[in-house]
Design an enzyme around this catalytic site. Structure first.
Site, short mmCIF file in Angstrom:
data_model
loop_
_atom_site.label_atom_id
_atom_site.label_comp_id
_atom_site.label_asym_id
_atom_site.label_seq_id
_atom_site.Cartn_x
_atom_site.Cartn_y
_atom_site.Cartn_z
N ASN A 154 0.81 -1.23 0.00
CA ASN A 154 0.00 0.00 0.00
C ASN A 154 0.84 1.27 0.00
O ASN A 154 0.37 2.33 0.41
CB ASN A 154 -0.99 0.00 1.17
CG ASN A 154 -0.33 -0.22 2.51
OD1 ASN A 154 0.89 -0.14 2.64
ND2 ASN A 154 -1.13 -0.49 3.53
N ARG A 292 3.01 6.82 12.11
CA ARG A 292 2.40 6.30 13.32
C ARG A 292 2.19 7.45 14.30
O ARG A 292 3.06 8.33 14.45
CB ARG A 292 3.29 5.21 13.97
CG ARG A 292 3.30 3.87 13.22
CD ARG A 292 1.93 3.21 13.19
NE ARG A 292 1.92 1.94 12.50
CZ ARG A 292 1.62 1.77 11.22
NH1 ARG A 292 1.32 2.82 10.46
NH2 ARG A 292 1.61 0.57 10.69
N GLN A 321 -5.31 3.28 18.67
CA GLN A 321 -6.29 3.14 17.60
C GLN A 321 -7.23 1.98 17.92
O GLN A 321 -6.74 0.91 18.32
CB GLN A 321 -5.59 2.89 16.25
CG GLN A 321 -4.91 4.12 15.72
CD GLN A 321 -4.39 3.97 14.30
OE1 GLN A 321 -3.71 4.84 13.80
NE2 GLN A 321 -4.69 2.87 13.64
N HIS A 340 -7.71 5.86 10.28
CA HIS A 340 -6.55 5.27 9.58
C HIS A 340 -7.00 4.65 8.26
O HIS A 340 -7.38 3.48 8.19
CB HIS A 340 -5.90 4.21 10.47
CG HIS A 340 -4.53 3.83 10.05
ND1 HIS A 340 -3.68 3.11 10.85
CD2 HIS A 340 -3.82 4.07 8.91
CE1 HIS A 340 -2.53 2.90 10.23
NE2 HIS A 340 -2.60 3.48 9.04
#
Length: 386
Positions: A154, A292, A321, A340
């Site tokens: 990704n 992050r 998260q 996210h």
């Protein structure tokens, strides 16, 4: 062209997920093979009603990477859940006898030392995507686990998202959008802090696959491009992009109008951008962080946004998260935060789902993964996590 690419990607995934004759041998913690059915546990986010809106929406609980039929045809057990927090969660019930755990940065199952100690049968932890900091890597190495991810799956998705966020901040896009929603029209309230990207200095902290792709995409905007990393990029590529290497991070920061965080989360980078380091940035800096959340000192970012030292902050990563409702980044001024999402586009899901299936096949056969996919192997951490 975009439709052709999507069809080609989907076709490639379907080809990869077609049934194959596999040997019934499997890799254990000590890298010897043993026969028998394996228990695979996957932790993903729920898509609910959205699961049915796109047949290629694979990275959710409902579609479970599209590998259930294949795994069960090989006599493996496949447990999928989104319930990952607390001592009574669904994940805790299955950790003790799981052989493989598949998780994702977008809904991370935190694989702590305590969980690793409970997981007596665990052989392999796979990240469906990139970024394995939700795993206690030292504990995994000490336990002889293999940790791997779908490297590169990704990177385009995240780099494109970073470029979008830069433009959203620099052009002061969100206040204009919010005006439209509220039925307002006040050009001056937007234009007084809207700028061109051309001529601005952009620095990336970390210049791996995503950082390089971002710099390549920024080149047509005629920006001044800087990068800080533990290693220099190939001289020919550096020349093609027109980027300048900065050995000293603190010397680079005050030169930048825009800073993009592209470094993995490690013990060294955790809290890297604290109050003192943010103070070294140019007043009015824009910061984009899709790496992050824990790389930033949460309160230091809030304070700098409130004071105007940070003119705008955007990203899709938080700590923890999912972000709690009272997370202060939700309420600070001049932010463009989202859940996210940058690395979980449908195209990315097709790639990381196919990558997970490929690594499971290799694992069951006792074969090696592509070297770049390993995060922990035979007790050793990948260089970026050391």
């Amino acid at each position: 062209m975009a439709m052709v690419m999507k069809r080609a990607t989907a076709s490639a995934f379907r080809a990869l997920t077609s049934s194959r004759n596999l040997t019934s041998s499997f890799l254990t913690r000590d890298l010897h093979t043993s026969p028998g059915s394996k228990k695979i546990v996957g932790v993903f986010y729920k898509a609910n009603e959205y699961a049915e809106k796109n047949p290629n929406f694979l990275g959710c609980v409902e579609r479970a990477l599209g590998i259930r039929e294949w795994l069960e045809s090989q006599a493996h057990q496949y447990i999928v859940t989104d319930d990952k927090e607390g001592p009574n969660c669904e994940l805790e019930k299955h950790i003790p006898d799981a052989h493989v755990l598949i998780t994702t940065p977008f809904h991370p199952a935190y694989v702590t030392e305590e969980r690793i100690k409970k997981a007596k049968n665990l052989e392999l932890v796979l990240t469906a995507g990139i970024g394995s900091d939700h795993v206690d890597l030292k504990a995994a190495a000490d336990a002889g686990l293999t940790v791997a991810e779908v490297t590169g799956s990704n990177v385009v998705s995240v780099a494109e998202d970073e470029l979008m966020r830069i433009l959203i901040l620099v052009r002061n896009f969100l206040p204009g959008y919010q005006q439209v929603i509220r039925g307002e029209w006040d050009v001056a309230a937007i234009a007084y802090r809207a700028y061109d990207l051309e001529g601005k200095t952009v620095g990336t902290v970390g210049c791996g696959r995503i950082g390089r792709l971002l710099l390549q995409r920024l080149k047509p905007f005629n920006c001044n491009l800087l990068y800080h990393d533990r290693v220099k990029m190939d001289p020919e590529l550096e020349s093609q992009i027109g980027a300048k290497f900065e050995d000293d991070l603190d010397a680079m920061l005050p030169k930048c109008d825009i800073i993009v965080i592209n470094t993995p989360l490690t013990e060294i980078t955790k809290g890297m951008f604290d109050k003192d380091r943010i103070a070294k940035c140019k007043k009015g800096v824009y910061i984009v962080n899709n790496a992050r959340g824990a790389i930033m000192d949460t309160q230091a970012v809030v304070d700098a946004c409130n004071s105007g030292h940070i003119a705008g902050y955007s990203g899709d990563v938080w700590y923890p998260q999912p972000a709690p409702k009272d997370h202060p980044w939700r309420y600070m001024p001049n932010h463009a935060m989202t859940p996210h999402i940058s690395g979980t586009t449908i195209d990315a899901q097709l790639r990381y789902a196919a990558g997970v299936k490929d690594m499971l096949e290799r694992h069951f056969k006792g074969e090696e993964f592509p070297p770049e996919n390993y995060i922990v192997k035979k007790g050793e951490l990948a260089p970026q996590y050391r």
